[in-house]
Design a protein around this motif. Structure first.
Motif, PDB file in Angstrom:
ATOM      1  N   ILE A   1      -4.360  61.254  21.878  1.00 24.36           N
ATOM      2  CA  ILE A   1      -3.875  62.461  22.420  1.00 24.36           C
ATOM      3  C   ILE A   1      -3.805  62.661  23.854  1.00 24.36           C
ATOM      4  O   ILE A   1      -2.675  63.147  24.285  1.00 24.36           O
ATOM      5  N   GLU A   2      -4.655  62.546  24.710  1.00 23.99           N
ATOM      6  CA  GLU A   2      -4.815  62.512  26.017  1.00 23.99           C
ATOM      7  C   GLU A   2      -3.775  61.560  26.732  1.00 23.99           C
ATOM      8  O   GLU A   2      -3.026  62.046  27.625  1.00 23.99           O
ATOM      9  N   MET A   3      -3.741  60.312  26.023  1.00 23.76           N
ATOM     10  CA  MET A   3      -2.587  59.234  26.696  1.00 23.76           C
ATOM     11  C   MET A   3      -1.255  59.850  26.563  1.00 23.76           C
ATOM     12  O   MET A   3      -0.382  59.729  27.332  1.00 23.76           O
ATOM     13  N   MET A   4      -1.042  60.400  25.304  1.00 21.49           N
ATOM     14  CA  MET A   4       0.228  60.994  24.943  1.00 21.49           C
ATOM     15  C   MET A   4       0.748  62.381  25.961  1.00 21.49           C
ATOM     16  O   MET A   4       1.737  62.251  26.398  1.00 21.49           O
ATOM     17  N   ILE A   5      -0.108  63.124  26.255  1.00 21.13           N
ATOM     18  CA  ILE A   5      -0.065  64.158  27.094  1.00 21.13           C
ATOM     19  C   ILE A   5       0.224  63.825  28.219  1.00 21.13           C
ATOM     20  O   ILE A   5       1.195  64.318  29.151  1.00 21.13           O
ATOM     21  N   ALA A   6      -0.544  62.740  28.934  1.00 19.19           N
ATOM     22  CA  ALA A   6      -0.332  62.263  30.226  1.00 19.19           C
ATOM     23  C   ALA A   6       1.145  61.620  30.419  1.00 19.19           C
ATOM     24  O   ALA A   6       1.818  61.898  31.350  1.00 19.19           O
ATOM     25  N   LYS A   7       1.566  60.912  29.312  1.00 21.34           N
ATOM     26  CA  LYS A   7       2.793  60.472  29.596  1.00 21.34           C
ATOM     27  C   LYS A   7       3.988  61.449  29.484  1.00 21.34           C
ATOM     28  O   LYS A   7       4.784  61.484  30.261  1.00 21.34           O
ATOM     29  N   MET A   8       3.822  62.637  28.656  1.00 22.79           N
ATOM     30  CA  MET A   8       4.909  63.733  28.617  1.00 22.79           C
ATOM     31  C   MET A   8       4.586  64.479  29.959  1.00 22.79           C
ATOM     32  O   MET A   8       5.929  64.637  30.579  1.00 22.79           O
ATOM     33  N   VAL A   9       3.412  64.602  30.649  1.00 23.36           N
ATOM     34  CA  VAL A   9       3.497  65.557  31.741  1.00 23.36           C
ATOM     35  C   VAL A   9       3.855  64.528  32.852  1.00 23.36           C
ATOM     36  O   VAL A   9       4.638  64.978  33.734  1.00 23.36           O
ATOM     37  N   GLY A  10       3.612  63.115  32.745  1.00 24.92           N
ATOM     38  CA  GLY A  10       4.068  62.364  33.806  1.00 24.92           C
ATOM     39  C   GLY A  10       5.571  62.331  34.008  1.00 24.92           C
ATOM     40  O   GLY A  10       6.135  62.311  35.238  1.00 24.92           O
TER      41      GLY A  10
END
Length: 308
Positions: free
Chosen positions: A230-239
């Motif tokens: 979930i953190e990885m996906m959030i990071a991708k979306m925010v990035g």
């Protein structure tokens, strides 16, 4: 532990951002889109200005009734001619006399609406064709009105044909009024809808392609071992979101430059919306390539809404 997790998240966001802004595709699209917009912008300006280019037209009037219909202006000059139409089929003759076209009137337009033709060796700008049509339409209208022989009829018709436009205002939460434009709102809505759709398809595709690329390179396995999915996906979306903001910010800067430069070229340095909205409709019609008065009025109303 929470602080460590947020630190990992920020590192992932930074990585996602830097990886994408350093890609050649990002650099190319960021620079190419403003160039394409500028090209389209200046093409539109060029086409508008070309419709108001200096043109000389020979007028052959076999009826002798329309010599005073076409008045010269700063863009168009009309030269009466007594020569036959066949004399101008020679292109060299037209170029020698500096003529762009020949208007041939062989019959009265009251009896025969097709009794005239406009000839040229090149595609004529829409502006001059519209100017000729409007001038003869007005003369034909006057002639038909005169047939009724009713005193004051032209004034009555002019009064009946008066066009009015109701000013529209919108109240805010405090009850204060501000000028509004339904046409402008519709145009902005369509533009924003297109932008949102393009951004969603583009940047969501970037998230998917990033996941597939990392999976292919086995980077995903290393990342998943240190952070939660979930953190990885959030990071991708925010990035990707930050990449989009960066791109849009650059485009807005380019758009501002294009608008200022384009206005300097198109309207001689008038790039203040309030100045444009206060111009005389006839001047605006000239600047906008011979737009109708209704279109000019609507455009000025939209400009007033934008500056309010």
């Amino acid at each position: 532990m929470k602080k460590k997790s947020s630190s990992k998240l920020s590192i992932l966001i930074e990585r996602e951002y830097m990886v994408r802004v350093k890609k050649k595709s990002f650099i190319v699209t960021t620079l190419l889109v403003p160039i394409l917009i500028a090209a389209i912008f200046f093409i539109v300006i060029y086409v508008s200005m070309s419709s108001l280019s200096d043109e000389r037209v020979a007028v052959i009037d076999e009826t002798g009734l329309y010599s005073d219909v076409l008045a010269d202006n700063e863009y168009y000059t009309f030269v009466p001619s007594s020569e036959p139409l066949e004399a101008y089929t020679n292109r060299a003759k037209l170029e020698e006399e500096g003529l762009s076209a020949v208007l041939y009137i062989k019959d009265t337009l009251m009896n025969n609406p097709n009794g005239w033709s406009l000839y040229s060796y090149k595609k004529l700008p829409d502006g001059i064709v519209r100017y000729i049509n409007d001038a003869f339409t007005e003369r034909l209208k006057e002639q038909r009105i005169a047939q009724y022989d009713i005193e004051g009829l032209p004034e009555i018709i002019d009064d009946v044909e008066t066009t009015i436009s109701v000013p529209t205002y919108q109240w805010d939460a405090k009850g204060e009024e501000a000028k509004s434009s339904g046409t402008l709102a519709g145009v902005i809505g369509m533009i924003l809808s297109g932008i949102i759709l393009a951004f969603m398809s583009n940047y969501s595709g970037q998230v998917m392609s990033g996941v597939l690329e990392e999976k292919k390179n086995r980077i995903m396995e290393v990342i998943v071992s240190t952070v939660r999915p979930i953190e990885m996906m959030i990071a991708k979306m925010v990035g990707v979101f930050l990449v989009g903001l960066t791109q849009v910010a650059i485009w807005l800067i380019f758009a501002g430059i294009i608008f200022v430069v384009g206005s300097l070229v198109a309207v001689g340095g008038v790039y203040d919306l309030s100045a444009l909205s206060q111009l005389d409709p006839a001047q605006m019609g000239g600047l906008a390539g011979g737009m109708s008065m209704d279109s000019v009025t609507e455009m000025q109303s939209s400009l007033e809404v934008l500056q309010s």
